[in-house]
Design an enzyme around this catalytic site. Structure first.
Site, PDB file in Angstrom:
ATOM      1  N   ARG A 134       3.319  -4.749   2.457  1.00 22.15           N
ATOM      2  CA  ARG A 134       4.297  -3.554   2.325  1.00 22.15           C
ATOM      3  C   ARG A 134       3.656  -3.122   1.078  1.00 22.15           C
ATOM      4  O   ARG A 134       2.854  -3.012   0.450  1.00 22.15           O
ATOM      5  CB  ARG A 134       4.964  -4.156   1.748  1.00 22.15           C
ATOM      6  CG  ARG A 134       5.788  -4.833   1.079  1.00 22.15           C
ATOM      7  CD  ARG A 134       4.817  -5.516  -0.199  1.00 22.15           C
ATOM      8  NE  ARG A 134       5.668  -3.781  -1.438  1.00 22.15           N
ATOM      9  CZ  ARG A 134       5.320  -4.105  -2.422  1.00 22.15           C
ATOM     10  NH1 ARG A 134       3.320  -4.910  -2.498  1.00 22.15           N
ATOM     11  NH2 ARG A 134       5.021  -3.279  -2.866  1.00 22.15           N
ATOM     12  N   GLY A 135       4.571  -1.254   0.468  1.00 21.09           N
ATOM     13  CA  GLY A 135       2.821  -0.166  -0.061  1.00 21.09           C
ATOM     14  C   GLY A 135       2.755   0.516   0.659  1.00 21.09           C
ATOM     15  O   GLY A 135       2.064   0.098   1.676  1.00 21.09           O
ATOM     16  N   ALA A 136       2.591   1.837   0.359  1.00 21.61           N
ATOM     17  CA  ALA A 136       2.627   2.547   1.399  1.00 21.61           C
ATOM     18  C   ALA A 136       0.716   2.177   2.072  1.00 21.61           C
ATOM     19  O   ALA A 136       0.585   2.220   3.180  1.00 21.61           O
ATOM     20  CB  ALA A 136       2.759   4.221   0.721  1.00 21.61           C
ATOM     21  N   ARG A 192       8.342   2.274   9.963  1.00 26.01           N
ATOM     22  CA  ARG A 192       8.945   1.848   8.615  1.00 26.01           C
ATOM     23  C   ARG A 192       8.728   3.696   8.616  1.00 26.01           C
ATOM     24  O   ARG A 192       7.864   3.883   8.386  1.00 26.01           O
ATOM     25  CB  ARG A 192       8.040   1.179   7.488  1.00 26.01           C
ATOM     26  CG  ARG A 192       8.344  -0.358   7.147  1.00 26.01           C
ATOM     27  CD  ARG A 192       8.100  -0.737   6.411  1.00 26.01           C
ATOM     28  NE  ARG A 192       8.882  -0.223   5.798  1.00 26.01           N
ATOM     29  CZ  ARG A 192       9.280  -0.919   4.172  1.00 26.01           C
ATOM     30  NH1 ARG A 192       8.316  -1.106   3.722  1.00 26.01           N
ATOM     31  NH2 ARG A 192       9.347  -0.889   3.117  1.00 26.01           N
ATOM     32  N   GLN A 221      10.283  -6.323  -5.632  1.00 27.56           N
ATOM     33  CA  GLN A 221       8.520  -6.355  -5.856  1.00 27.56           C
ATOM     34  C   GLN A 221       8.044  -6.479  -6.999  1.00 27.56           C
ATOM     35  O   GLN A 221       6.813  -6.888  -7.553  1.00 27.56           O
ATOM     36  CB  GLN A 221       8.385  -5.094  -5.046  1.00 27.56           C
ATOM     37  CG  GLN A 221       8.749  -4.907  -3.304  1.00 27.56           C
ATOM     38  CD  GLN A 221       9.686  -4.114  -3.396  1.00 27.56           C
ATOM     39  OE1 GLN A 221      10.986  -4.689  -4.252  1.00 27.56           O
ATOM     40  NE2 GLN A 221      10.007  -3.452  -2.161  1.00 27.56           N
ATOM     41  N   ASP A 267       5.728   6.784  -1.911  1.00 28.43           N
ATOM     42  CA  ASP A 267       5.844   7.448  -0.656  1.00 28.43           C
ATOM     43  C   ASP A 267       5.142   7.329   0.455  1.00 28.43           C
ATOM     44  O   ASP A 267       4.861   8.133   1.604  1.00 28.43           O
ATOM     45  CB  ASP A 267       6.526   6.206   0.037  1.00 28.43           C
ATOM     46  CG  ASP A 267       6.677   4.600   0.004  1.00 28.43           C
ATOM     47  OD1 ASP A 267       6.833   4.043  -1.597  1.00 28.43           O
ATOM     48  OD2 ASP A 267       6.314   3.720   0.491  1.00 28.43           O
ATOM     49  N   ASN A 322       9.842   7.346  -3.812  1.00 25.01           N
ATOM     50  CA  ASN A 322       9.024   5.615  -3.781  1.00 25.01           C
ATOM     51  C   ASN A 322      10.531   4.799  -3.983  1.00 25.01           C
ATOM     52  O   ASN A 322      11.606   4.893  -3.824  1.00 25.01           O
ATOM     53  CB  ASN A 322       8.695   6.045  -5.522  1.00 25.01           C
ATOM     54  CG  ASN A 322       7.868   4.847  -6.059  1.00 25.01           C
ATOM     55  OD1 ASN A 322       7.402   4.236  -5.359  1.00 25.01           O
ATOM     56  ND2 ASN A 322       8.086   4.204  -6.933  1.00 25.01           N
TER      57      ASN A 322
HETATM   58  O1  MRU Z   1       9.249  -0.976   0.334  1.00 25.08           O
HETATM   59  P1  MRU Z   1       8.317  -1.595   0.068  1.00 25.08           P
HETATM   60  O2  MRU Z   1       8.082  -3.014  -0.849  1.00 25.08           O
HETATM   61  O3  MRU Z   1       7.085  -0.945   0.497  1.00 25.08           O
HETATM   62  O4  MRU Z   1       8.303   0.517  -1.607  1.00 25.08           O
HETATM   63  C1  MRU Z   1       6.493   0.203  -2.388  1.00 25.08           C
HETATM   64  C2  MRU Z   1       7.289   1.277  -2.724  1.00 25.08           C
HETATM   65  O5  MRU Z   1       7.785   1.662  -3.326  1.00 25.08           O
HETATM   66  C3  MRU Z   1       6.222   1.199  -3.800  1.00 25.08           C
HETATM   67  O6  MRU Z   1       6.068   2.042  -4.467  1.00 25.08           O
HETATM   68  C4  MRU Z   1       4.737   2.750  -2.945  1.00 25.08           C
HETATM   69  O7  MRU Z   1       4.356   2.116  -1.921  1.00 25.08           O
HETATM   70  C5  MRU Z   1       3.302   3.283  -3.600  1.00 25.08           C
HETATM   71  S1  MRU Z   1       2.932   2.177  -3.303  1.00 25.08           S
HETATM   72  C6  MRU Z   1       1.156   2.052  -4.120  1.00 25.08           C
END
Ligand code: MRU
Length: 346
Positions: free
Chosen positions: A45-47, A84, A190, A231, A241
């Protein structure tokens, strides 16, 4: 730090972020459908990390396909793209893979090699980009400051180093004393599970709070700056985000605390004018009615579970990218960045 996502012997390996920090286990993927499932289920996960995984998934699909044509490619792309909806990096990475497919589809042997190479390039570039974000962003932080972050925008959310945590890492590498306050980030935790773990691994001082403590701690004067990832960033600077980011931004604004966003240019969606156009993922109700596999509400309980929110641009002090730091007015700054990006491709 362990690899977050790795291509080895034509398989994709991901550290399972659902069980960190209690267990450090890798999941092997030999098929693009498995990669898609892992993105959807938040193994990764994470963009930016989702973008890398998506590119590797598409490459894996082509490498393993017995017959390759537009229909087969489109099926792979659709499967990966339907995982996603909010993080634009996924679609950005898929677009890069589409370009390679269009260029090499008439030579299957070359196509397979080029698809794999492009996915590995996206992976490698991401770490370099994050380091540049760190270099550009750490000047915003002073030694002795305490910085609040929400969710995980660290190494685990990228191919390595991180965006928001990359800025903190760069500040520490430049001999600044920085203490991090990490929001736990309900419902997926997270912050508690991932941000705290990776900062501890790097010996960066970190204190964990539950999400509802931020206001009190800011009012006591204990927070000097907020830094988060993103994101998707709209053309006017609105930021999608992790859910809860908007509340933190409002609190920061009320307490006159700067609110910084760190993200690669690939997180900017130049095609949309406002955050209202960003699709917000809704996740299962069980994420809210359960806590660490323990049910905490009646099964029939109705819930809202938006996974992201949108912080309006007027609450943002600066957006740190690998190219430069953007300041308000963000629409003008983003338009100018887009022009510069076009020029650099010509
Ligand atoms: O649902 P997630 O864990 O994928 O969400 C992640 C976030 O919101 C992060 O802050 C975002 O992706 C930035 S990651 C460098």
């Amino acid at each position: 730090m362990y690899p977050i996502v790795e291509w080895k012997d034509n398989k994709v390996y991901m550290i399972d972020q659902r069980i960190l920090p209690l267990e450090e286990k890798y999941i092997e993927h030999s098929d693009y459908n498995e990669v898609a499932k892992s993105i959807k289920d938040m193994v990764i996960r994470g963009a930016p990390a989702i973008g890398v995984a998506a590119a590797m998934g598409v490459a894996l699909g082509i490498l393993n396909a017995e017959k390759i044509d537009d229909t087969v490619f489109n099926r792979i792309v659709e499967t990966i793209s339907s995982t996603r909806p909010t993080a634009v990096n996924l679609f950005w990475a898929v677009e890069r893979m589409k370009k390679i497919f269009a260029q090499y589809k008439y030579d299957i042997t070359l196509l397979k090699r080029k698809m794999k190479e492009e996915a590995l390039t996206i992976d490698k570039e991401d770490v370099e980009i994050n380091k540049k974000i760190g270099t550009n962003g750490h000047v915003l932080l002073k030694s002795g400051q305490t910085v609040l972050t929400h969710c995980n925008a660290g190494a685990l959310a990228t191919a390595g180093y991180g965006t928001a945590l990359g800025v903190i890492r760069a500040a520490v590498a430049n001999n600044k004393n920085i203490t991090v306050v990490a929001d736990e980030t309900r419902p997926y935790l997270q912050g508690a599970r991932l941000t705290v773990w990776e900062l501890q691994e790097d010996n960066i001082p970190v204190k964990l709070i539950t999400d509802n403590m931020a206001g009190y701690i800011m009012a006591k004067g204990l927070i000097d700056a907020v830094i988060v990832g993103a994101d998707r960033i709209a053309g006017n600077g609105d930021i999608a985000n992790k859910i809860g980011t908007y509340s933190v931004a409002v609190l920061a604004n009320y307490h006159n605390i700067p609110f910084y966003v760190a993200a690669p240019v690939s997180t900017i969606d130049f095609s949309i004018d406002s955050g209202k156009q960003i699709p917000i993922e809704e996740r299962s109700k069980e994420e809210v009615t359960y806590f660490m596999n323990q049910r905490i509400a009646r099964p029939e309980t109705e819930v809202y579970n938006p996974a992201f929110d949108v912080t309006p641009q007027h609450l943002v002090s600066a957006i740190v990218t690998e190219k430069k730091v953007l300041f308000p007015d963000f629409k003008t700054a983003i338009d100018q960045l887009q022009e510069e990006e076009k020029d650099s491709w010509q």
